[in-house]
Design a protein around this motif. Structure first.
Motif: not given
Length: 79
Positions: A44-47, A51-52, A57-59
Motif C-alpha cells: 500500500t505504501t509504494v502503491t 499513484l501520486m 503526471a496526469q496534471l
C-alpha cells in the motif's frame, strides 16, 4: 512529475514521461499494485506513491494508459 506539474519546465517533460513509462511497466499485472521491484505483489505504501506520481503526471497532460487506474482500484479495494 510533481516538479514538472508545478513549474511546467519543458526540460522536465522527458524525465516525467520516462518515469510514467517505468511506473506503468512496474505495476503488478495481476494484482494492480506496486512494490519495491517491478511486477511484485503490491504494497500500500509504494502503491500510494506511484499513484501520486501518476496523478502529478496526469496534471501535465502526459497520457496514462487507461487500464492502470482500474487495476490500482482493484488492488486498493482488495486490501
Amino acid at each position: 512529475c510533481e516538479a514538472y506539474a508545478l513549474t511546467r519546465d519543458p526540460t522536465l517533460a522527458p524525465t516525467c514521461r520516462e518515469a510514467v513509462r517505468f511506473i506503468v511497466n512496474a505495476q503488478d499485472k495481476n494484482g494492480g499494485g506496486w512494490r519495491y521491484f517491478p511486477g511484485q505483489i503490491g504494497d500500500t505504501t509504494v502503491t500510494g506513491w506511484m499513484l501520486m506520481a501518476l496523478k502529478s503526471a496526469q496534471l501535465t497532460y502526459i497520457p496514462i494508459q487507461p487500464d492502470v487506474w482500474p487495476a490500482a482500484k482493484r488492488y486498493l479495494d482488495g486490501v
